[in-house]
Scaffold this motif. Structure first.
Motif, PDB file in Angstrom:
ATOM      1  N   THR A  77       0.834  -1.209   0.000  1.00 17.62           N
ATOM      2  CA  THR A  77       0.000   0.000   0.000  1.00 17.62           C
ATOM      3  C   THR A  77       0.859   1.245   0.000  1.00 17.62           C
ATOM      4  N   THR A  78       1.886   1.261   0.854  1.00 21.54           N
ATOM      5  CA  THR A  78       2.768   2.422   0.948  1.00 21.54           C
ATOM      6  C   THR A  78       3.519   2.646  -0.357  1.00 21.54           C
ATOM      7  N   LEU A  79       4.025   1.579  -0.964  1.00 19.49           N
ATOM      8  CA  LEU A  79       4.726   1.714  -2.247  1.00 19.49           C
ATOM      9  C   LEU A  79       3.805   2.293  -3.324  1.00 19.49           C
ATOM     10  N   PHE A  80       2.576   1.780  -3.378  1.00 21.11           N
ATOM     11  CA  PHE A  80       1.614   2.264  -4.365  1.00 21.11           C
ATOM     12  C   PHE A  80       1.302   3.746  -4.139  1.00 21.11           C
ATOM     13  N   GLU A  81       1.076   4.112  -2.873  1.00 19.78           N
ATOM     14  CA  GLU A  81       0.779   5.513  -2.569  1.00 19.78           C
ATOM     15  C   GLU A  81       1.982   6.408  -2.849  1.00 19.78           C
ATOM     16  N   MET A  82       3.174   5.944  -2.483  1.00 18.25           N
ATOM     17  CA  MET A  82       4.382   6.731  -2.750  1.00 18.25           C
ATOM     18  C   MET A  82       4.541   7.010  -4.237  1.00 18.25           C
ATOM     19  N   ASP A  83       4.274   6.007  -5.053  1.00 19.00           N
ATOM     20  CA  ASP A  83       4.391   6.188  -6.494  1.00 19.00           C
ATOM     21  C   ASP A  83       3.480   7.320  -6.972  1.00 19.00           C
ATOM     22  N   GLY A  84       2.243   7.332  -6.498  1.00 17.97           N
ATOM     23  CA  GLY A  84       1.311   8.389  -6.883  1.00 17.97           C
ATOM     24  C   GLY A  84       1.740   9.755  -6.381  1.00 17.97           C
ATOM     25  N   TRP A  85       2.200   9.815  -5.137  1.00 18.76           N
ATOM     26  CA  TRP A  85       2.651  11.094  -4.577  1.00 18.76           C
ATOM     27  C   TRP A  85       3.862  11.623  -5.336  1.00 18.76           C
ATOM     28  N   LEU A  86       4.807  10.738  -5.640  1.00 14.24           N
ATOM     29  CA  LEU A  86       6.009  11.165  -6.352  1.00 14.24           C
ATOM     30  C   LEU A  86       5.675  11.646  -7.756  1.00 14.24           C
ATOM     31  N   GLN A  87       4.743  10.974  -8.418  1.00 14.30           N
ATOM     32  CA  GLN A  87       4.318  11.424  -9.742  1.00 14.30           C
ATOM     33  C   GLN A  87       3.677  12.809  -9.666  1.00 14.30           C
ATOM     34  N   ALA A  88       2.972  13.075  -8.567  1.00 15.54           N
ATOM     35  CA  ALA A  88       2.296  14.366  -8.412  1.00 15.54           C
ATOM     36  C   ALA A  88       3.275  15.504  -8.147  1.00 15.54           C
ATOM     37  N   VAL A  89       4.274  15.275  -7.303  1.00 14.69           N
ATOM     38  CA  VAL A  89       5.168  16.372  -6.904  1.00 14.69           C
ATOM     39  C   VAL A  89       6.424  16.474  -7.760  1.00 14.69           C
ATOM     40  N   ASP A  90       6.788  15.380  -8.441  1.00 16.54           N
ATOM     41  CA  ASP A  90       8.029  15.358  -9.207  1.00 16.54           C
ATOM     42  C   ASP A  90       7.855  14.474 -10.447  1.00 16.54           C
ATOM     43  N   ILE A 117       9.551  -4.440  -5.977  1.00 16.70           N
ATOM     44  CA  ILE A 117       9.319  -2.998  -6.092  1.00 16.70           C
ATOM     45  C   ILE A 117       8.923  -2.617  -7.519  1.00 16.70           C
ATOM     46  N   SER A 118       9.603  -3.193  -8.507  1.00 13.64           N
ATOM     47  CA  SER A 118       9.325  -2.815  -9.899  1.00 13.64           C
ATOM     48  C   SER A 118       7.933  -3.224 -10.354  1.00 13.64           C
ATOM     49  N   ASN A 119       7.306  -4.161  -9.648  1.00 11.72           N
ATOM     50  CA  ASN A 119       5.917  -4.513  -9.959  1.00 11.72           C
ATOM     51  C   ASN A 119       4.945  -3.408  -9.572  1.00 11.72           C
ATOM     52  N   VAL A 120       5.401  -2.490  -8.707  1.00 10.72           N
ATOM     53  CA  VAL A 120       4.533  -1.419  -8.213  1.00 10.72           C
ATOM     54  C   VAL A 120       4.966  -0.052  -8.718  1.00 10.72           C
ATOM     55  N   THR A 121       6.278   0.203  -8.715  1.00 11.56           N
ATOM     56  CA  THR A 121       6.764   1.536  -9.055  1.00 11.56           C
ATOM     57  C   THR A 121       8.183   1.480  -9.599  1.00 11.56           C
ATOM     58  N   LYS A 122       8.507   2.447 -10.427  1.00 16.55           N
ATOM     59  CA  LYS A 122       9.874   2.604 -10.910  1.00 16.55           C
ATOM     60  C   LYS A 122      10.547   3.796 -10.234  1.00 16.55           C
ATOM     61  N   ARG A 123       9.859   4.417  -9.297  1.00 16.35           N
ATOM     62  CA  ARG A 123      10.376   5.616  -8.628  1.00 16.35           C
ATOM     63  C   ARG A 123      11.087   5.322  -7.314  1.00 16.35           C
ATOM     64  N   VAL A 124      11.035   4.077  -6.861  1.00 15.19           N
ATOM     65  CA  VAL A 124      11.603   3.711  -5.563  1.00 15.19           C
ATOM     66  C   VAL A 124      12.711   2.687  -5.775  1.00 15.19           C
ATOM     67  N   VAL A 125      13.827   2.865  -5.080  1.00  8.95           N
ATOM     68  CA  VAL A 125      14.970   1.964  -5.161  1.00  8.95           C
ATOM     69  C   VAL A 125      15.039   1.114  -3.896  1.00  8.95           C
ATOM     70  N   GLY A 126      15.189  -0.192  -4.066  1.00  6.01           N
ATOM     71  CA  GLY A 126      15.286  -1.094  -2.933  1.00  6.01           C
ATOM     72  C   GLY A 126      16.699  -1.169  -2.381  1.00  6.01           C
TER      73      GLY A 126
END
Length: 199
Positions: A77-90, A117-126
């Motif tokens: 859930t957090t990864l999915f939400e982070m992806d959306g937030w990051l797309q919005a601000v950056d 991680i890549s299944n959810v977002t490309k904006r976060v590094v593990g």
């Protein structure tokens, strides 16, 4: 009566000095937190297996989350939400970094972490690594985590991880700015990230 008054005055003076010392120590701790990079030095690997250190958190604003790939709800859930937030601000992905540090390095190898991680977002590094080094890094960031057996009577090795679920927000030079709590309102989370980017 005079002796009692003298004792009271001395006690008040002692208490006043004690409170002044505590206030000084608290302010000094807050100053250190605001002026120094948060956390500790570390040498781990990212999801590609490349070396990564605390310097990665210091070159630009950073969102930092601790979790694990077997997490049933909080982490995906957090990864999915982070992806959306990051797309919005950056939207261009060049103003803020985001990292997911595993608290379960025994199971979360770099390739498993990267695939997850890549299944959810490309904006976060593990980030993962040798278990003792990962644990030392997490403790150095004051992150609570605990291995919890799923069925203590079964005698098998199946377990989950109880862990701190907020996102750390680190500003210029890796300095602590604030956190985004799990379940926080999206508008507030986005505003916190905007403030982080703006400095």
């Amino acid at each position: 009566m005079a002796a009692v008054r003298t004792v009271l005055i001395v006690l008040i003076a002692i208490l006043g000095a004690a409170f002044a010392w505590l206030a000084f120590e608290w302010s000094r701790s807050d100053t250190a937190l605001a002026e120094n990079p948060y956390g500790v030095a570390f040498q781990l690997v990212d999801q590609t297996g490349a070396p990564i250190t605390e310097a990665a958190f210091q070159d630009k604003p950073t969102a930092l989350f601790f979790g694990f790939t077997h997490c049933p709800e909080v982490c995906p859930t957090t990864l999915f939400e982070m992806d959306g937030w990051l797309q919005a601000v950056d939207p261009d992905g060049d103003r803020i970094n985001a990292y997911f540090v595993t608290v379960d390095p025994e199971r979360d190898t770099h390739d498993i972490l990267g695939q997850y991680i890549s299944n959810v977002t490309k904006r976060v590094v593990g980030i993962t690594g040798e278990p003792e080094k990962v644990r030392a890094m997490a403790k150095g960031f004051n992150v609570y985590f605990k291995r919890v057996p799923i069925d203590q009577e079964s005698g098998d090795d199946d377990y989950t991880m109880d862990h701190f679920a907020s996102i750390f927000l680190l500003g210029d030079g890796g300095r602590f700015k604030s956190t985004i709590a799990y379940g926080e309102n999206s508008d507030i989370a986005i505003k916190k990230l905007e403030n982080l980017i703006e400095g």
